[in-house]
Design a protein around this motif. Structure first.
Motif, PDB file in Angstrom:
ATOM      1  N   GLN A  55      56.184  35.620  58.086  1.00 16.12           N
ATOM      2  CA  GLN A  55      55.855  34.856  56.882  1.00 16.12           C
ATOM      3  C   GLN A  55      54.339  34.825  56.641  1.00 16.12           C
ATOM      4  O   GLN A  55      53.890  34.905  55.493  1.00 16.12           O
ATOM      5  CB  GLN A  55      56.404  33.439  56.995  1.00 16.12           C
ATOM      6  N   HIS A  56      53.567  34.713  57.720  1.00 15.18           N
ATOM      7  CA  HIS A  56      52.110  34.741  57.569  1.00 15.18           C
ATOM      8  C   HIS A  56      51.644  36.086  57.002  1.00 15.18           C
ATOM      9  O   HIS A  56      50.759  36.134  56.146  1.00 15.18           O
ATOM     10  CB  HIS A  56      51.436  34.485  58.926  1.00 15.18           C
ATOM     11  N   VAL A  57      52.242  37.172  57.498  1.00 13.39           N
ATOM     12  CA  VAL A  57      51.881  38.504  56.998  1.00 13.39           C
ATOM     13  C   VAL A  57      52.215  38.622  55.519  1.00 13.39           C
ATOM     14  O   VAL A  57      51.382  39.050  54.704  1.00 13.39           O
ATOM     15  CB  VAL A  57      52.615  39.605  57.799  1.00 13.39           C
ATOM     16  N   GLU A  58      53.419  38.240  55.151  1.00 12.97           N
ATOM     17  CA  GLU A  58      53.851  38.365  53.760  1.00 12.97           C
ATOM     18  C   GLU A  58      53.013  37.488  52.830  1.00 12.97           C
ATOM     19  O   GLU A  58      52.596  37.915  51.753  1.00 12.97           O
ATOM     20  CB  GLU A  58      55.327  37.989  53.634  1.00 12.97           C
ATOM     21  N   GLN A  59      52.775  36.252  53.270  1.00 12.17           N
ATOM     22  CA  GLN A  59      52.022  35.328  52.426  1.00 12.17           C
ATOM     23  C   GLN A  59      50.566  35.755  52.275  1.00 12.17           C
ATOM     24  O   GLN A  59      49.995  35.676  51.182  1.00 12.17           O
ATOM     25  CB  GLN A  59      52.098  33.906  53.004  1.00 12.17           C
ATOM     26  N   ALA A  60      49.957  36.207  53.368  1.00 13.19           N
ATOM     27  CA  ALA A  60      48.564  36.653  53.283  1.00 13.19           C
ATOM     28  C   ALA A  60      48.433  37.840  52.342  1.00 13.19           C
ATOM     29  O   ALA A  60      47.503  37.908  51.529  1.00 13.19           O
ATOM     30  CB  ALA A  60      48.038  37.022  54.677  1.00 13.19           C
ATOM     31  N   ALA A  61      49.375  38.772  52.431  1.00 10.68           N
ATOM     32  CA  ALA A  61      49.347  39.953  51.556  1.00 10.68           C
ATOM     33  C   ALA A  61      49.545  39.557  50.096  1.00 10.68           C
ATOM     34  O   ALA A  61      48.811  40.002  49.204  1.00 10.68           O
ATOM     35  CB  ALA A  61      50.420  40.955  51.983  1.00 10.68           C
ATOM     36  N   PHE A  62      50.543  38.726  49.856  1.00  6.31           N
ATOM     37  CA  PHE A  62      50.841  38.307  48.481  1.00  6.31           C
ATOM     38  C   PHE A  62      49.686  37.510  47.877  1.00  6.31           C
ATOM     39  O   PHE A  62      49.259  37.767  46.746  1.00  6.31           O
ATOM     40  CB  PHE A  62      52.120  37.465  48.459  1.00  6.31           C
ATOM     41  N   LEU A  63      49.168  36.556  48.628  1.00 11.23           N
ATOM     42  CA  LEU A  63      48.124  35.679  48.102  1.00 11.23           C
ATOM     43  C   LEU A  63      46.820  36.442  47.870  1.00 11.23           C
ATOM     44  O   LEU A  63      46.140  36.224  46.865  1.00 11.23           O
ATOM     45  CB  LEU A  63      47.893  34.508  49.055  1.00 11.23           C
ATOM     46  N   TRP A  64      46.477  37.340  48.809  1.00 13.13           N
ATOM     47  CA  TRP A  64      45.235  38.089  48.597  1.00 13.13           C
ATOM     48  C   TRP A  64      45.356  38.983  47.367  1.00 13.13           C
ATOM     49  O   TRP A  64      44.414  39.087  46.569  1.00 13.13           O
ATOM     50  CB  TRP A  64      44.871  38.942  49.814  1.00 13.13           C
ATOM     51  N   ALA A  65      46.511  39.640  47.202  1.00 14.51           N
ATOM     52  CA  ALA A  65      46.708  40.492  46.025  1.00 14.51           C
ATOM     53  C   ALA A  65      46.626  39.669  44.746  1.00 14.51           C
ATOM     54  O   ALA A  65      46.048  40.105  43.744  1.00 14.51           O
ATOM     55  CB  ALA A  65      48.059  41.205  46.109  1.00 14.51           C
ATOM     56  N   GLN A  66      47.188  38.473  44.787  1.00 12.62           N
ATOM     57  CA  GLN A  66      47.125  37.572  43.634  1.00 12.62           C
ATOM     58  C   GLN A  66      45.679  37.171  43.348  1.00 12.62           C
ATOM     59  O   GLN A  66      45.235  37.187  42.194  1.00 12.62           O
ATOM     60  CB  GLN A  66      47.976  36.326  43.913  1.00 12.62           C
ATOM     61  N   ARG A  67      44.943  36.851  44.397  1.00 15.17           N
ATOM     62  CA  ARG A  67      43.528  36.492  44.233  1.00 15.17           C
ATOM     63  C   ARG A  67      42.731  37.661  43.661  1.00 15.17           C
ATOM     64  O   ARG A  67      41.872  37.485  42.785  1.00 15.17           O
ATOM     65  CB  ARG A  67      42.945  36.071  45.586  1.00 15.17           C
ATOM     66  N   ASP A  68      43.006  38.853  44.150  1.00 12.24           N
ATOM     67  CA  ASP A  68      42.296  40.033  43.665  1.00 12.24           C
ATOM     68  C   ASP A  68      42.571  40.259  42.181  1.00 12.24           C
ATOM     69  O   ASP A  68      41.657  40.586  41.415  1.00 12.24           O
ATOM     70  CB  ASP A  68      42.720  41.257  44.475  1.00 12.24           C
ATOM     71  N   SER A  69      43.810  40.078  41.776  1.00  6.95           N
ATOM     72  CA  SER A  69      44.157  40.255  40.366  1.00  6.95           C
ATOM     73  C   SER A  69      43.477  39.200  39.497  1.00  6.95           C
ATOM     74  O   SER A  69      42.958  39.509  38.417  1.00  6.95           O
ATOM     75  CB  SER A  69      45.680  40.193  40.178  1.00  6.95           C
ATOM     76  N   TRP A  70      43.442  37.962  39.977  1.00  4.98           N
ATOM     77  CA  TRP A  70      42.775  36.897  39.239  1.00  4.98           C
ATOM     78  C   TRP A  70      41.281  37.183  39.112  1.00  4.98           C
ATOM     79  O   TRP A  70      40.666  36.873  38.091  1.00  4.98           O
ATOM     80  CB  TRP A  70      42.983  35.550  39.927  1.00  4.98           C
ATOM     81  N   SER A  71      40.699  37.790  40.137  1.00  5.84           N
ATOM     82  CA  SER A  71      39.252  38.060  40.104  1.00  5.84           C
ATOM     83  C   SER A  71      38.893  39.109  39.067  1.00  5.84           C
ATOM     84  O   SER A  71      37.731  39.211  38.655  1.00  5.84           O
ATOM     85  CB  SER A  71      38.765  38.520  41.487  1.00  5.84           C
ATOM     86  N   GLN A  72      39.876  39.892  38.626  1.00  7.29           N
ATOM     87  CA  GLN A  72      39.626  40.927  37.631  1.00  7.29           C
ATOM     88  C   GLN A  72      39.860  40.442  36.202  1.00  7.29           C
ATOM     89  O   GLN A  72      39.655  41.197  35.253  1.00  7.29           O
ATOM     90  CB  GLN A  72      40.526  42.133  37.915  1.00  7.29           C
ATOM     91  N   GLU A  73      40.273  39.172  36.074  1.00  3.82           N
ATOM     92  CA  GLU A  73      40.451  38.615  34.742  1.00  3.82           C
ATOM     93  C   GLU A  73      39.096  38.453  34.062  1.00  3.82           C
ATOM     94  O   GLU A  73      38.069  38.315  34.709  1.00  3.82           O
ATOM     95  CB  GLU A  73      41.155  37.251  34.828  1.00  3.82           C
ATOM     96  N   GLU A  74      39.102  38.453  32.734  1.00  4.41           N
ATOM     97  CA  GLU A  74      37.878  38.272  31.946  1.00  4.41           C
ATOM     98  C   GLU A  74      38.068  37.103  30.978  1.00  4.41           C
ATOM     99  O   GLU A  74      38.778  37.229  29.994  1.00  4.41           O
ATOM    100  CB  GLU A  74      37.568  39.555  31.158  1.00  4.41           C
ATOM    101  N   PRO A  75      37.445  35.964  31.246  1.00  7.29           N
ATOM    102  CA  PRO A  75      36.612  35.641  32.412  1.00  7.29           C
ATOM    103  C   PRO A  75      37.484  35.161  33.565  1.00  7.29           C
ATOM    104  O   PRO A  75      38.567  34.626  33.343  1.00  7.29           O
ATOM    105  CB  PRO A  75      35.726  34.505  31.891  1.00  7.29           C
ATOM    106  N   PRO A  76      37.032  35.328  34.809  1.00  9.99           N
ATOM    107  CA  PRO A  76      37.814  34.874  35.957  1.00  9.99           C
ATOM    108  C   PRO A  76      37.771  33.361  36.097  1.00  9.99           C
ATOM    109  O   PRO A  76      36.779  32.725  35.723  1.00  9.99           O
ATOM    110  CB  PRO A  76      37.129  35.561  37.147  1.00  9.99           C
ATOM    111  N   ASP A  77      38.837  32.788  36.609  1.00 13.10           N
ATOM    112  CA  ASP A  77      38.898  31.346  36.869  1.00 13.10           C
ATOM    113  C   ASP A  77      38.497  31.126  38.327  1.00 13.10           C
ATOM    114  O   ASP A  77      39.304  31.266  39.244  1.00 13.10           O
ATOM    115  CB  ASP A  77      40.314  30.825  36.622  1.00 13.10           C
ATOM    116  N   GLU A  78      37.231  30.778  38.534  1.00 12.10           N
ATOM    117  CA  GLU A  78      36.701  30.668  39.891  1.00 12.10           C
ATOM    118  C   GLU A  78      37.390  29.571  40.692  1.00 12.10           C
ATOM    119  O   GLU A  78      37.512  29.661  41.916  1.00 12.10           O
ATOM    120  CB  GLU A  78      35.194  30.417  39.854  1.00 12.10           C
ATOM    121  N   THR A  79      37.829  28.531  40.019  1.00  9.05           N
ATOM    122  CA  THR A  79      38.517  27.438  40.725  1.00  9.05           C
ATOM    123  C   THR A  79      39.823  27.932  41.326  1.00  9.05           C
ATOM    124  O   THR A  79      40.124  27.683  42.502  1.00  9.05           O
ATOM    125  CB  THR A  79      38.790  26.269  39.765  1.00  9.05           C
TER     126      THR A  79
END
Length: 358
Positions: A22-46
């Motif tokens: 579960q830690h592996v799956e969650q870390a992978a999913f959450l990081w990918a989600q964070r990476d996608s959010w960081s590419q938004e224009e403008p990104p939501d830093e919060t």
């Protein structure tokens, strides 16, 4: 605290395989989600910061599991060779100082050309932890490793000094583009000639980041034509080119250019989005009118958020159901998933905000 003898004869630590999975799956999913959010224009830093905290919680679980987490990580990577899974595998290999695993993960990523996850793994670790890898990879014959090394420098804001002069002329286009981006971020004005030369490169990505770098060091006039061309061409990097083109200025000329873009339905969304990048809050009434027009509603909403980031806190200002805005919006967006501002509510928000001097 247990003595050395007690630790020596202590029973082996038991690892809950299901919890590790579960830690592996969650870390992978959450990081990918964070990476996608960081590419938004403008990104939501919060939001990005909140997700990062959740990623770290799961990585703590993998730190505790140690090498026992590898079976779960390998299965996950085999089943889903995506950026999140490569982030986890790369992070674990570096965390455990396992050179063999590092090489294996890099080779697997190269095979499917997945770069973001490994750059993310390098970014998550502190520079002293990855320094030996970056130094070796900066001069590696493998362009994939050179790319990763430049990415690590970019994420950590590290200047590879003399190596950067070589890398901005790298024969590998993605590595060269990444190196130009790094040179721009570091304000390496001594490489202006190399940046200008790269504007003549065959690869679009190299020309884009060469122009971006020139804008960053204050000589964007050299790249103005290329940046505007890249912005109008569309694609994944259009907004990056647009922001750089606006920064290249001069503002009067930029406004005239965007006025021309507004005359065409094909380029009007780009112009509306660019208005938000100018930093002029007095334009809000005009943006509210654009929010009422389906073909520019999305960029108008994004421009609004860029000019008024505090408005993110009021979720009643937006909708994910364009049908709320009428039949024209339903017809235009059909089944597209979008977030658009609700003009009337934004207008009310503006009226209330005036008293707070926003």
């Amino acid at each position: 605290m247990a003595s050395a003898i007690e630790q020596l004869f202590a029973p082996p630590r038991r690892i809950a395989a299901e919890a590790v999975r579960q830690h592996v799956e969650q870390a992978a999913f959450l990081w990918a989600q964070r990476d996608s959010w960081s590419q938004e224009e403008p990104p939501d830093e919060t939001v990005i910061g909140e997700i990062a905290q959740r990623v770290e919680v799961n990585l703590d679980g993998l730190r505790i599991a140690g090498a026992a987490a590898w079976p779960a990580a390998e299965r996950q990577l085999d089943d889903f060779p995506d950026k999140g899974e490569f982030f986890v595998a790369g992070w674990m290999a570096i965390e455990q100082g396992d050179a063999t695993r590092v090489d294996q993960v890099v080779a697997a990523a190269k095979q499917v050309d997945e770069r973001r996850g490994l750059v993310g793994a390098l970014a998550w670790h502190q520079p002293p932890k990855i320094g030996h890898l970056v130094r070796d990879w900066l001069v590696a014959p493998d362009p994939f490793k050179r790319y990763l090394a430049v990415g690590a420098c970019l994420e950590h804001g590290v200047d590879p000094r003399q190596s950067l002069a070589r890398l901005v002329n790298d024969p590998d286009a993605p590595t060269r583009a990444f190196a130009l981006r790094l040179a721009g971020r570091l304000k390496r004005a001594d490489l202006a000639r190399e940046m200008a030369s790269a504007l003549e490169a065959e690869d679009d990505i190299v020309r884009l980041w060469a122009g971006w770098a020139l804008a960053e060091i204050g000589t964007g006039d050299l790249a103005r034509v290329e940046l505007r061309k890249a912005a109008v061409a569309g694609g994944a990097d259009a907004l990056i080119a647009l922001r750089a083109a606006i920064k290249a200025g001069p503002e009067k000329d930029v406004r005239a250019w965007m006025g021309g873009l507004m005359k065409s339905a094909a380029t009007a969304p780009l112009a509306v989005r660019g208005i938000g990048m100018l930093g002029d809050r007095s334009i809000l009434p005009w943006l509210i009118e654009r929010m009422k027009e389906p073909h520019v509603a999305v960029p108008a909403s994004a421009a609004f958020l860029e000019l008024f980031p505090e408005a993110r806190e009021d979720t009643k200002l937006y909708t994910v159901d364009p049908a709320e805005l009428g039949r024209d919006f339903t017809k235009f967006f059909e089944d597209d998933v979008v977030i658009v501002a609700i003009p009337d509510r934004v207008e009310e928000w503006q009226a209330l905000s005036r008293g707070r001097k926003i």
